[in-house]
Design an enzyme around this catalytic site. Structure first.
Site, PDB file in Angstrom:
ATOM      1  N   GLU A  33      -3.589  33.194  54.057  1.00 51.50           N
ATOM      2  CA  GLU A  33      -4.544  34.429  53.848  1.00 51.50           C
ATOM      3  C   GLU A  33      -6.159  33.730  53.606  1.00 51.50           C
ATOM      4  OE1 GLU A  33      -2.146  35.529  50.579  1.00 51.50           O
ATOM      5  OE2 GLU A  33      -0.917  36.554  51.959  1.00 51.50           O
TER       6      GLU A  33
ATOM      7  N   HIS B 149      -3.302  28.187  52.684  1.00 47.88           N
ATOM      8  CA  HIS B 149      -2.420  29.543  52.915  1.00 47.88           C
ATOM      9  C   HIS B 149      -3.043  30.289  53.950  1.00 47.88           C
ATOM     10  CE1 HIS B 149      -0.377  33.377  52.125  1.00 47.88           C
ATOM     11  NE2 HIS B 149       0.402  32.539  51.534  1.00 47.88           N
TER      12      HIS B 149
ATOM     13  N   ASN C  51       4.514  32.215  44.820  1.00 48.02           N
ATOM     14  CA  ASN C  51       3.111  32.586  44.845  1.00 48.02           C
ATOM     15  C   ASN C  51       2.843  33.881  44.576  1.00 48.02           C
ATOM     16  OD1 ASN C  51       0.274  32.751  45.734  1.00 48.02           O
ATOM     17  ND2 ASN C  51       0.880  32.315  47.865  1.00 48.02           N
ATOM     18  N   TRP C  52       2.254  33.823  43.590  1.00 45.73           N
ATOM     19  CA  TRP C  52       1.905  35.424  42.696  1.00 45.73           C
ATOM     20  C   TRP C  52       0.757  35.899  43.308  1.00 45.73           C
ATOM     21  CZ3 TRP C  52       2.703  34.431  36.819  1.00 45.73           C
ATOM     22  CH2 TRP C  52       4.147  34.192  36.461  1.00 45.73           C
ATOM     23  N   LYS C  53       0.053  35.120  44.099  1.00 47.22           N
ATOM     24  CA  LYS C  53      -1.303  35.653  44.813  1.00 47.22           C
ATOM     25  C   LYS C  53      -2.015  36.505  43.819  1.00 47.22           C
ATOM     26  CE  LYS C  53       1.521  35.799  49.162  1.00 47.22           C
ATOM     27  NZ  LYS C  53       1.551  36.448  50.348  1.00 47.22           N
TER      28      LYS C  53
ATOM     29  N   GLY D 110       4.474  38.953  53.995  1.00 52.13           N
ATOM     30  CA  GLY D 110       4.486  40.203  53.495  1.00 52.13           C
ATOM     31  C   GLY D 110       4.799  41.651  54.432  1.00 52.13           C
TER      32      GLY D 110
ATOM     33  N   GLY E  41       6.397  34.989  48.013  1.00 53.39           N
ATOM     34  CA  GLY E  41       5.317  35.630  47.618  1.00 53.39           C
ATOM     35  C   GLY E  41       6.056  36.967  47.000  1.00 53.39           C
ATOM     36  N   GLY E  42       6.012  38.089  47.537  1.00 52.03           N
ATOM     37  CA  GLY E  42       6.412  39.486  46.924  1.00 52.03           C
ATOM     38  C   GLY E  42       7.551  39.350  46.037  1.00 52.03           C
TER      39      GLY E  42
ATOM     40  N   SER F 213       8.452  36.562  53.631  1.00 48.84           N
ATOM     41  CA  SER F 213       9.710  37.551  53.160  1.00 48.84           C
ATOM     42  C   SER F 213      10.864  37.024  53.000  1.00 48.84           C
ATOM     43  CB  SER F 213       9.560  38.438  54.351  1.00 48.84           C
ATOM     44  OG  SER F 213       8.423  39.290  54.927  1.00 48.84           O
TER      45      SER F 213
ATOM     46  N   GLU G  99       4.928  28.760  57.106  1.00 48.55           N
ATOM     47  CA  GLU G  99       4.746  30.287  56.846  1.00 48.55           C
ATOM     48  C   GLU G  99       4.197  31.041  58.094  1.00 48.55           C
ATOM     49  OE1 GLU G  99       4.324  31.056  52.305  1.00 48.55           O
ATOM     50  OE2 GLU G  99       2.588  30.733  52.921  1.00 48.55           O
TER      51      GLU G  99
HETATM   52  P1  13P Z   1       5.829  37.063  51.061  1.00 45.14           P
HETATM   53  O1  13P Z   1       7.069  36.451  50.505  1.00 45.14           O
HETATM   54  O2  13P Z   1       5.468  38.308  50.459  1.00 45.14           O
HETATM   55  O3  13P Z   1       6.219  37.526  52.673  1.00 45.14           O
HETATM   56  O4  13P Z   1       4.897  35.961  50.943  1.00 45.14           O
HETATM   57  C1  13P Z   1       5.018  34.735  51.704  1.00 45.14           C
HETATM   58  C2  13P Z   1       3.875  33.782  51.340  1.00 45.14           C
HETATM   59  O5  13P Z   1       2.571  34.403  51.532  1.00 45.14           O
HETATM   60  C3  13P Z   1       4.030  32.856  50.290  1.00 45.14           C
HETATM   61  O6  13P Z   1       2.892  31.995  50.127  1.00 45.14           O
END
Ligand code: 13P
Length: 250
Positions: free
Chosen positions: A97, A95, A9-11, A173, A234-235, A213, A167
């Site tokens: 967020e 998600h 997920n590149w957000k 994050g 994510g990251g 994470s 999640e």
């Molecule tokens: P991180 O891997 O940056 O913690 O993010 C997880 C995430 O929200 C994937 O959708």
């Protein structure tokens, strides 16, 4: 045996140029890896270009959101059909967020899941508790409510097209990963909920990813849990080496 499914997920990261560079790097690094289902989810404006780069490879493309209406006067929104036509196969929905910053409710998420399925996009349905909820001992209650709301009016046939991503919000994050035991416990709970609603056969087929994470150093121990079928990253998915190492976890 469920095939592991690892998605990035590149957000809201990577402009068009950088998204293309990342896609090219992943195409090269992950060539020939076929024991895992792989997807990347760039920003909507980059999907077309990334999908073209990844055409005829082992890496699929997904979006990060859609609006639940089919089309019309909804300035700024992107429809399910638009994502599909740009080359997306999957779409991340629900998600944390989006729940937190854009006030998406279980009801809205359910509408989006239905809309995605109606055009043939495969939803990656995210859920998970906040730290406050976990500390108050409400994890299962929260997850159950999110499952019931998000998957309202989803029949067995539709359920087989949905991936669930657990999640925990406190692990996203933050660098703070759920332990493999904490994650497995909730994944098992989700699978039992699916078993009650859809029966054994379907519950055993649904892919349940873990997100929060995930990095090369913890991917294997998470993925080796019986009910953890992959990861939503994510990251670490923004770096081709890290993402490739996660996909090739041992
Ligand atoms: P991180 O891997 O940056 O913690 O993010 C997880 C995430 O929200 C994937 O959708």
């Amino acid at each position: 045996m469920r095939k592991k499914f690892i998605a990035g997920n590149w957000k809201m990261n990577k402009n068009l140029k950088d998204a293309k560079l990342l896609a090219i790097a992943l195409k090269n690094k992950l060539a020939g890896v076929n024991n895992v289902t792989i997807a990347v989810c760039p920003a909507a404006v980059c999907i077309d270009a990334v999908a073209q780069i990844l055409k005829d490879t082992n890496i699929s493309v997904g979006g990060q959101n859609i609006y639940f209406e089919k089309e019309g006067a909804y300035t700024g929104e992107v429809s399910a059909d638009m994502l599909l036509s740009a080359g997306a196969k999957y779409v991340i929905l629900g998600h944390s967020e989006r729940r937190q910053y854009f006030k998406e409710t279980d009801e809205i998420i359910n509408k989006k899941i239905q809309t995605a399925l109606n055009v043939g996009l495969l939803p990656i349905f995210c859920l998970g508790e906040t730290l406050e909820e976990r500390e108050a001992g409400k994890t299962f209650e929260v997850v159950r409510t999110q499952l019931e709301g998000g998957l309202n009016n989803i029949n067995s046939e539709k359920m087989l097209k949905i991936t669930i991503a657990y999640e925990p919000v406190w692990a996203i994050g933050t660098g703070k990963t759920a332990t493999k035991e904490q994650a497995q416990e909730v994944h098992k709970f989700i699978r039992n909920w699916l078993k009650e609603k859809y029966g054994m056969e379907i519950s055993e087929k649904v892919i349940i990813q873990y997100g929060g994470s995930v990095k090369p150093s913890n991917a294997a121990e998470l993925m080796n849990q019986p009910d953890i079928d992959g990861a939503l990253v994510g990251g670490a998915s923004l770096d081709p080496d890290n993402f490739a190492d996660i996909v090739k976890f041992k």
